[in-house]
Design a protein around this motif. Structure first.
Motif, mmCIF file in Angstrom:
data_model
loop_
_atom_site.group_PDB
_atom_site.id
_atom_site.type_symbol
_atom_site.label_atom_id
_atom_site.label_comp_id
_atom_site.label_asym_id
_atom_site.label_seq_id
_atom_site.Cartn_x
_atom_site.Cartn_y
_atom_site.Cartn_z
ATOM 1 N N ASP A 75 1.144 -9.807 -2.452
ATOM 2 C CA ASP A 75 2.285 -8.983 -2.861
ATOM 3 C C ASP A 75 2.527 -7.963 -1.754
ATOM 4 N N THR A 76 3.628 -8.135 -1.024
ATOM 5 C CA THR A 76 3.890 -7.293 0.149
ATOM 6 C C THR A 76 4.777 -6.102 -0.211
ATOM 7 N N ALA A 77 4.945 -5.219 0.768
ATOM 8 C CA ALA A 77 5.807 -4.052 0.588
ATOM 9 C C ALA A 77 7.253 -4.484 0.369
ATOM 10 N N GLY A 78 7.962 -3.707 -0.446
ATOM 11 C CA GLY A 78 9.356 -4.005 -0.721
ATOM 12 C C GLY A 78 10.314 -2.950 -0.217
ATOM 13 N N ARG A 79 9.767 -1.876 0.344
ATOM 14 C CA ARG A 79 10.650 -0.841 0.872
ATOM 15 C C ARG A 79 9.887 0.063 1.825
ATOM 16 N N LEU A 80 10.499 0.319 2.967
ATOM 17 C CA LEU A 80 10.034 1.366 3.868
ATOM 18 C C LEU A 80 11.238 2.249 4.162
ATOM 19 N N HIS A 81 11.142 3.081 5.193
ATOM 20 C CA HIS A 81 12.208 4.057 5.428
ATOM 21 C C HIS A 81 13.544 3.376 5.703
ATOM 22 N N THR A 82 13.504 2.307 6.492
ATOM 23 C CA THR A 82 14.722 1.542 6.758
ATOM 24 C C THR A 82 14.414 0.064 6.586
ATOM 25 N N ALA A 83 15.462 -0.748 6.458
ATOM 26 C CA ALA A 83 15.267 -2.195 6.356
ATOM 27 C C ALA A 83 14.568 -2.732 7.598
ATOM 28 N N ASP A 84 14.883 -2.156 8.749
ATOM 29 C CA ASP A 84 14.252 -2.599 9.991
ATOM 30 C C ASP A 84 12.755 -2.329 9.965
ATOM 31 N N THR A 137 0.805 -1.214 0.000
ATOM 32 C CA THR A 137 0.000 0.000 0.000
ATOM 33 C C THR A 137 0.840 1.267 0.000
ATOM 34 N N TYR A 138 2.154 1.134 0.226
ATOM 35 C CA TYR A 138 3.031 2.301 0.258
ATOM 36 C C TYR A 138 3.466 2.725 -1.145
ATOM 37 N N ARG A 139 3.176 1.899 -2.137
ATOM 38 C CA ARG A 139 3.626 2.200 -3.499
ATOM 39 C C ARG A 139 2.448 1.994 -4.449
ATOM 40 N N ALA A 140 1.848 3.102 -4.859
ATOM 41 C CA ALA A 140 0.659 3.030 -5.702
ATOM 42 C C ALA A 140 0.923 2.251 -6.983
ATOM 43 N N GLY A 141 2.129 2.398 -7.524
ATOM 44 C CA GLY A 141 2.454 1.711 -8.766
ATOM 45 C C GLY A 141 2.370 0.205 -8.635
ATOM 46 N N ALA A 142 2.756 -0.321 -7.465
ATOM 47 C CA ALA A 142 2.711 -1.769 -7.250
ATOM 48 C C ALA A 142 1.270 -2.262 -7.216
ATOM 49 N N VAL A 143 0.396 -1.508 -6.570
ATOM 50 C CA VAL A 143 -1.020 -1.886 -6.508
ATOM 51 C C VAL A 143 -1.620 -1.890 -7.910
ATOM 52 N N GLN A 144 -1.355 -0.831 -8.666
ATOM 53 C CA GLN A 144 -1.890 -0.744 -10.021
ATOM 54 C C GLN A 144 -1.337 -1.845 -10.920
ATOM 55 N N GLN A 145 -0.057 -2.163 -10.732
ATOM 56 C CA GLN A 145 0.550 -3.211 -11.551
ATOM 57 C C GLN A 145 -0.088 -4.560 -11.272
ATOM 58 N N LEU A 146 -0.314 -4.872 -9.994
ATOM 59 C CA LEU A 146 -0.921 -6.160 -9.676
ATOM 60 C C LEU A 146 -2.368 -6.206 -10.154
ATOM 61 N N GLU A 147 -3.083 -5.103 -10.036
ATOM 62 C CA GLU A 147 -4.453 -5.070 -10.541
ATOM 63 C C GLU A 147 -4.483 -5.301 -12.051
ATOM 64 N N ALA A 148 -3.524 -4.720 -12.758
ATOM 65 C CA ALA A 148 -3.453 -4.925 -14.203
ATOM 66 C C ALA A 148 -3.157 -6.386 -14.534
ATOM 67 N N TRP A 149 -2.227 -6.987 -13.776
ATOM 68 C CA TRP A 149 -1.927 -8.406 -13.979
ATOM 69 C C TRP A 149 -3.169 -9.252 -13.698
ATOM 70 N N ALA A 150 -3.878 -8.951 -12.614
ATOM 71 C CA ALA A 150 -5.068 -9.723 -12.253
ATOM 72 C C ALA A 150 -6.101 -9.692 -13.382
ATOM 73 N N ALA A 151 -6.287 -8.510 -13.957
ATOM 74 C CA ALA A 151 -7.231 -8.391 -15.071
ATOM 75 C C ALA A 151 -6.757 -9.197 -16.277
ATOM 76 N N ALA A 152 -5.448 -9.149 -16.539
ATOM 77 C CA ALA A 152 -4.899 -9.831 -17.711
ATOM 78 C C ALA A 152 -5.017 -11.348 -17.607
ATOM 79 N N ILE A 153 -4.864 -11.889 -16.383
ATOM 80 C CA ILE A 153 -4.897 -13.348 -16.230
ATOM 81 C C ILE A 153 -6.234 -13.836 -15.677
ATOM 82 N N GLY A 154 -7.186 -12.910 -15.517
ATOM 83 C CA GLY A 154 -8.539 -13.290 -15.148
ATOM 84 C C GLY A 154 -8.724 -13.768 -13.732
ATOM 85 N N LEU A 155 -8.029 -13.118 -12.782
ATOM 86 C CA LEU A 155 -8.145 -13.506 -11.383
ATOM 87 C C LEU A 155 -8.605 -12.313 -10.544
#
Length: 301
Positions: free
Chosen positions: A188-197, A137-155
């Motif tokens: 599909d989880t987050a891949g980056r926040l402010h620090t690795a911790d 949810t921290y990266r709008a592009g990731a949400v949109q990308q997965l939604e596009a994939w879901a539509a493309a593969i019918g899930l």
């Protein structure tokens, strides 16, 4: 991927037999350097050189064909260690009763969202009823990308509000899957926040919430790593493994342009099974990892 064996042979111009006849420290160092430059990492390179060198000195390897076979045998052994109690290549847990929860974790840029879609497509073709969850949810592009994939593969795909709580998204997704009669949830989880911790704490929270909502969840935690990044991928793997109960690796960007040795380093240094490979950008560009065929491809002609 470029043939490692052809580069090793070039150490002796055209005939690796010359390397065997003159096997000394300089030759072994050159041999090891070729392995390291192929991204196998220092540990794996040292293991291979030590084993081949020892077998040559004891007269067990007498010609180039035997050297190549010995290298392949040792590579397969390194690639085959699945880790204690963990399933091997291509296997994905199925919870009874469901739904099965699969977390896809890794840093941004590894191809994690695309890997999520590829795995979903594969499991759906195996007869599973799959729900995709856009929890980055921290990266709008990731949400949109997965939604596009879901539509493309019918899930179907569940998403959360931008900047919202990823754990809450998964909580709602489990309810949605139960209500729709779906048996597999891929997150599909987050891949980056402010620090690795910060990132690890967020992912641990997602896992805890899954377990509270559905005992035994998450049933799989796949770490997605970019196979073209060499030792960076190994270091990322160590950080994730120290923080999360990773059950398998999904190695991406192995489309034939890279050197490919990173997979050896990952399997050896992380002690985790490589389950799948990403070999292109299409939804079907996913391979079940096979240690024997991979060792053969890595060595080449």
């Amino acid at each position: 991927m470029a043939g490692l064996w052809s580069r090793i042979k070039r150490l002796a111009v055209t005939d690796v037999a010359a390397l065997l006849r003159g096997l000394g420290k300089a030759e072994l160092d050159a041999f090891e350097r070729e392995l390291i430059e192929a991204d196998l990492g220092v540990g794996a390179a040292e293991d291979l050189v030590a084993e081949v060198g020892d077998r040559v000195r004891r007269g067990k390897l007498k010609n180039p064909e035997e050297v190549r076979a010995a290298l392949e045998e040792r590579l397969v052994a390194m690639l085959s260690a699945p880790g204690s109690g963990l399933a091997g290549p291509g296997v994905v847990a199925r919870a009874e009763p469901g739904p099965t929860v699969i977390l896809m974790v890794g840093v941004n840029g590894t191809g994690k969202t695309t890997a999520t879609a590829k795995l979903a497509r594969r499991l759906a073709r195996e007869g599973r009823k799959v729900l995709l969850v856009a929890a980055d949810t921290y990266r709008a592009g990731a949400v949109q990308q997965l939604e596009a994939w879901a539509a493309a593969i019918g899930l179907p795909c569940v998403r959360g509000a931008s900047g919202g709580d990823p754990a809450a998204v998964l909580f709602d997704a489990i309810e949605a899957a139960r209500g729709r009669g779906l048996d597999t949830i891929i997150v599909d989880t987050a891949g980056r926040l402010h620090t690795a911790d910060d990132l690890m704490k967020e992912l641990q929270k997602v896992a805890r919430v899954a377990g509270r909502k559905l005992p035994g969840a998450p049933h799989e935690t796949f770490l997605v790593l970019d196979g073209s990044t060499g030792q960076n991928a190994v270091q990322q793997g160590k950080v994730f493994k120290a923080s999360l109960p990773v059950t398998g690796l999904f190695v991406t960007k192995l489309d034939g342009t890279g050197r490919g040795g990173t997979v050896v380093a990952l399997a050896r240094d992380l002690g985790l099974p490589v389950r799948f490979l990403g070999v292109g950008e299409g939804p079907d560009d996913i391979e079940v990892f096979d240690p024997v065929s991979y060792a053969q491809r890595l060595l080449g002609a």
